[in-house]
Design an enzyme around this catalytic site. Structure first.
Site, PDB file in Angstrom:
ATOM      1  N   ASP A 201       0.763  -1.440   0.030  1.00 34.71           N
ATOM      2  CA  ASP A 201       0.115  -0.154   0.065  1.00 34.71           C
ATOM      3  C   ASP A 201       0.776   1.427   0.036  1.00 34.71           C
ATOM      4  O   ASP A 201       0.417   2.316   0.484  1.00 34.71           O
ATOM      5  CB  ASP A 201      -0.808   0.154   0.942  1.00 34.71           C
ATOM      6  CG  ASP A 201      -2.125  -1.038   1.103  1.00 34.71           C
ATOM      7  OD1 ASP A 201      -1.973  -1.947   0.295  1.00 34.71           O
ATOM      8  OD2 ASP A 201      -2.545  -1.396   2.195  1.00 34.71           O
TER       9      ASP A 201
ATOM     10  N   LYS B 104      -5.980  -5.505  -3.868  1.00 34.94           N
ATOM     11  CA  LYS B 104      -6.899  -5.960  -2.539  1.00 34.94           C
ATOM     12  C   LYS B 104      -8.020  -5.089  -2.134  1.00 34.94           C
ATOM     13  O   LYS B 104      -7.809  -3.846  -2.498  1.00 34.94           O
ATOM     14  CB  LYS B 104      -5.970  -6.410  -1.298  1.00 34.94           C
ATOM     15  CG  LYS B 104      -5.587  -5.054  -0.550  1.00 34.94           C
ATOM     16  CD  LYS B 104      -4.597  -5.552   0.303  1.00 34.94           C
ATOM     17  CE  LYS B 104      -4.092  -4.344   1.086  1.00 34.94           C
ATOM     18  NZ  LYS B 104      -4.411  -3.730   2.299  1.00 34.94           N
TER      19      LYS B 104
ATOM     20  N   CYS C 239      -2.541  -2.823   7.710  1.00 38.34           N
ATOM     21  CA  CYS C 239      -2.142  -3.618   6.641  1.00 38.34           C
ATOM     22  C   CYS C 239      -0.793  -4.304   6.628  1.00 38.34           C
ATOM     23  O   CYS C 239      -0.645  -5.559   6.233  1.00 38.34           O
ATOM     24  CB  CYS C 239      -2.290  -2.899   5.108  1.00 38.34           C
ATOM     25  SG  CYS C 239      -3.884  -2.093   4.977  1.00 38.34           S
TER      26      CYS C 239
END
Length: 186
Positions: free
Chosen positions: A10, A88, A121
């Site tokens: 991310d 995702k 995450c």
């Protein structure tokens, strides 16, 4: 080290200063992540870029198809070679994706994890990877987060980060610094 892959989680535009959800220390963390990415690229080792998009355009950040949901230019995946991108829609990079299958197909047993956010995450991906049998290393200085508020108390990002790294180091991963890891693997 061919059984090792880099997982960049991310590192997307919305987490940077001009984005919708800027993180504390994201730029120095991205510099460290870029150093590790360079190390993997120089050795033609596998790299998996994880990109998060929320399912709704009303998301506070990482809205589908937005500039903010794009991977930051410092981490831009290469189209040739052994780099892949996994999209995702939840916190855990393994949940609802083919990440595990991709890693298994490449014979990956070890993951080096960098990215954001430390308390979400990174934590979820590291724990899931460990539970799936991967040997995980988190490069803590290549990860970032932001202040968190709970019960009216604000916890500074540095403390949030340290708490989550301590938890991961206790049972889920080796947690170290980028320079130390690169030194050991050069």
């Amino acid at each position: 080290m061919s059984d090792t892959a880099l997982m960049i989680v991310d590192l997307q535009n919305d987490y940077f200063p001009d984005g919708k959800w800027p993180l504390v220390g994201i730029e120095p963390a991205a510099e460290q992540a870029a150093a590790v990415l360079g190390h993997f690229r120089e050795r033609s080792l596998p790299v998996v870029h994880i990109r998060h998009e929320f399912p709704s355009a009303e998301a506070p950040f990482f809205a589908p198809g937005s500039e903010g949901a794009r991977i930051h230019a410092t981490m831009a995946p290469r189209e040739s070679g052994n780099e892949s991108v996994v999209l995702k829609h939840s916190v855990n990079a393994f949940l609802g994706t083919d990440l595990h299958e991709q890693l298994q197909a490449q014979g990956i047993e070890k993951l080096v994890v960098v990215g954001a956010m430390s308390h979400m995450c990174i934590d979820a991906a590291t724990r899931a990877a460990s539970d799936l049998g991967y040997q995980v290393t988190v490069l803590q200085d290549a990860c970032a987060t932001h202040d968190q508020t709970f019960n009216g108390e604000t916890v500074p990002a540095a403390q949030v980060h340290a708490s989550f790294m301590a938890g991961l180091a206790f049972a889920y991963a080796e947690v170290t610094d980028t320079a130390e890891w690169i030194k050991q693997h050069s």
